[in-house]
Design an enzyme around this catalytic site. Sequence first.
Site, mmCIF file in Angstrom:
data_model
loop_
_atom_site.group_PDB
_atom_site.id
_atom_site.type_symbol
_atom_site.label_atom_id
_atom_site.label_comp_id
_atom_site.label_asym_id
_atom_site.label_seq_id
_atom_site.Cartn_x
_atom_site.Cartn_y
_atom_site.Cartn_z
ATOM 1 N N LYS A 178 63.564 28.351 -34.655
ATOM 2 C CA LYS A 178 64.468 28.069 -35.630
ATOM 3 C C LYS A 178 65.507 28.909 -36.099
ATOM 4 O O LYS A 178 66.424 28.738 -37.081
ATOM 5 C CB LYS A 178 63.610 27.370 -36.983
ATOM 6 C CG LYS A 178 62.595 26.270 -36.673
ATOM 7 C CD LYS A 178 62.024 25.988 -37.974
ATOM 8 C CE LYS A 178 60.690 25.203 -37.852
ATOM 9 N NZ LYS A 178 61.129 23.765 -37.438
ATOM 10 N N HIS B 165 54.752 21.717 -45.695
ATOM 11 C CA HIS B 165 54.734 21.190 -44.254
ATOM 12 C C HIS B 165 53.251 21.006 -44.065
ATOM 13 O O HIS B 165 52.298 21.677 -44.377
ATOM 14 C CB HIS B 165 55.287 22.116 -43.184
ATOM 15 C CG HIS B 165 55.634 21.558 -41.913
ATOM 16 N ND1 HIS B 165 54.472 21.579 -41.029
ATOM 17 C CD2 HIS B 165 56.672 21.239 -41.439
ATOM 18 C CE1 HIS B 165 55.094 20.888 -39.784
ATOM 19 N NE2 HIS B 165 56.312 20.826 -40.177
ATOM 20 N N GLN C 280 61.732 28.064 -42.739
ATOM 21 C CA GLN C 280 63.116 27.269 -43.003
ATOM 22 C C GLN C 280 64.013 28.494 -43.739
ATOM 23 O O GLN C 280 64.871 27.877 -44.588
ATOM 24 C CB GLN C 280 62.823 26.070 -43.699
ATOM 25 C CG GLN C 280 61.959 25.209 -43.090
ATOM 26 C CD GLN C 280 62.705 24.540 -41.936
ATOM 27 O OE1 GLN C 280 64.085 24.773 -41.897
ATOM 28 N NE2 GLN C 280 62.051 23.852 -41.068
ATOM 29 N N CYS D 229 56.661 15.854 -41.201
ATOM 30 C CA CYS D 229 55.524 16.447 -41.521
ATOM 31 C C CYS D 229 55.269 16.926 -42.925
ATOM 32 O O CYS D 229 54.629 17.691 -42.949
ATOM 33 C CB CYS D 229 55.324 17.436 -40.361
ATOM 34 S SG CYS D 229 55.688 17.071 -38.587
ATOM 35 N N ASP E 226 55.504 30.917 -46.215
ATOM 36 C CA ASP E 226 56.079 30.147 -44.821
ATOM 37 C C ASP E 226 57.454 30.291 -44.727
ATOM 38 O O ASP E 226 58.070 29.722 -45.768
ATOM 39 C CB ASP E 226 55.500 28.864 -45.002
ATOM 40 C CG ASP E 226 56.067 28.049 -43.798
ATOM 41 O OD1 ASP E 226 56.941 28.394 -43.156
ATOM 42 O OD2 ASP E 226 55.856 26.705 -44.038
#
Lengths: 417, 142
Positions: free
Chosen positions: A235, A133, A212, A375, A209
């Site tokens: 999220k 991202h 997700q 993104c 990261d």
Amino acid sequence: MTNTNDILESHMIDVEAVRKDFPILSTHVYGYPLVYLDNAATTQKPESVLHAMDDYYHTINSNVHRGVHHLSQQATEAYEGARQKIADFINARHNHEIIYTRGTTESINLVASCFGRKFLKPGDSILISAVEHHSNIVPWQMICEEKGASLKVIPVDDEGELILDNLDKLLDDVKLVSFNYVSNSLGGVNPVQAIITAAHKRGIPVLLDAAQAVQHLEVDVQSLDVDFLAFSSHKLYGPTGIGVLYGKEEWLNQLPPYQGGGEMIKTVTFEKTTYNDLPYKFEAGTPDMAGAVGLAAAIDYVLGLGIRNIQQVEHSLMSYALGTLTEINGFRLIGKAVAERRAGVISFLVGDIHPFDLGEILDKQGIAVRTGHHCAQPVMDRYCIPGTVRASLAIYNNSQDIDRLAAGIRKASALLS
Amino acid sequence: MTIQQTQDEIIADFELFGDWMDKYEYIIQLGKELPMIEEQYKTDDNLIRGCQSRVWLHTEFKDGKLLFTADSDAVITKGLISLVIKVLNGQTPKAIIESDLYFIDAIGLSSHLSPTRSNGLLSMVKQIKLYALAYQKKSVES
């Protein structure tokens, strides 16, 4: 095709009951019942999260850590209790290894800025992957430019799989590796353990990261042995505006503070300020107390369902979705075709239809998907496409949502081709 | 025809459509049918970067009037562009600068002009007005 409802029930989550926990799902859009498949952008919030935040403002709102008064103590307990809950959720060793931020983006910026200022020198490199991202590209570019360092990239193959063949060579001169657990644009689960192990062999820290990942699979920072980990509340069925940076104590203690202000100090004189201990050193200013309380409620919600149950149910729905969608004429899945290595995201194109056109006709049928580059422009460039349509799943999605999506795509396709 | 007349005509056309499908079918048809820009003008210089769809705009100034050709890689955007061009083509810079494109709202497509859509239409309208301003300034100076 297998009846997914049978499978769902066998996993002990009643998805129809779960749907009732999310008031927004009964919304109608253009006269159609909403089909919400933009969960990788943000998830909807269960009633319990909304209630917890409302209750916070109704009953205990007060500034934390500072007041001697009753409400301030209650607010502080709630706020610090949330920190402990987050620590337990990702199995952190200590609750002071949990830093509140505004979200994944700020968490990454914090590490890029603080780690970069302390450790980066001209000629050094930061290693990221080709499926990141922008939030995990730009902060590193900024600090690299400032420090005369460079950015290196782990390449990706046609299926969306990271190519690790030359990883050891790539790690030369690298001071930190930062990559995503699950790609937001393709949905592939990356070989996290292999990359962490290779980096650690050379004494290089790793930032993961997990924006997700935390909502789809069990994340344990100790078993991963990851040095930093970032994720967002919104999220994970929690409120917007708050997120988490996990860092190993020994790393966080080595980093200089991020922003200056209240809370992050021990003593201040005009000549010299000494900084507070972890985690407060990184938390300047009045924090998002209500957000922390909301995030804690979201974690309670997820744990109540069980993250493994969630994973199984979503996995079944993902298999059903891939089976249903690949039957559509001209359907092109971007990235890996197997559900086993996929979490949450289906990124696709249909024939030569522009993703924006497809997204718009789906929207007109009450189906919310995301279109564009998500993104992640370098990912789109890698596959020479202008963007994709992305349908992303959460625990409240059911097979009817997928059927509506498939019917919507067929209708759009007839109109557009 | 004046800018207002063309707009009113488009609004009347759109009133005939029963539902959104008919409306979009018509817009998509407009997008597909119109060969709008010559390939040589689809250059980077003429590219207006919207967030999601790409739009090319080519402008000519003849006899005090502005002539536009354009294209987009997204067919719905292309259809909308052809409507905007139909309204503004062959008008004077002054008329274009002063124009209010109320037809977009009237036919129920105002969301396409919202900055959050970022589909290139808003940027194209802005670009057309910038050209009009530049040509007006030029004609005043000369």
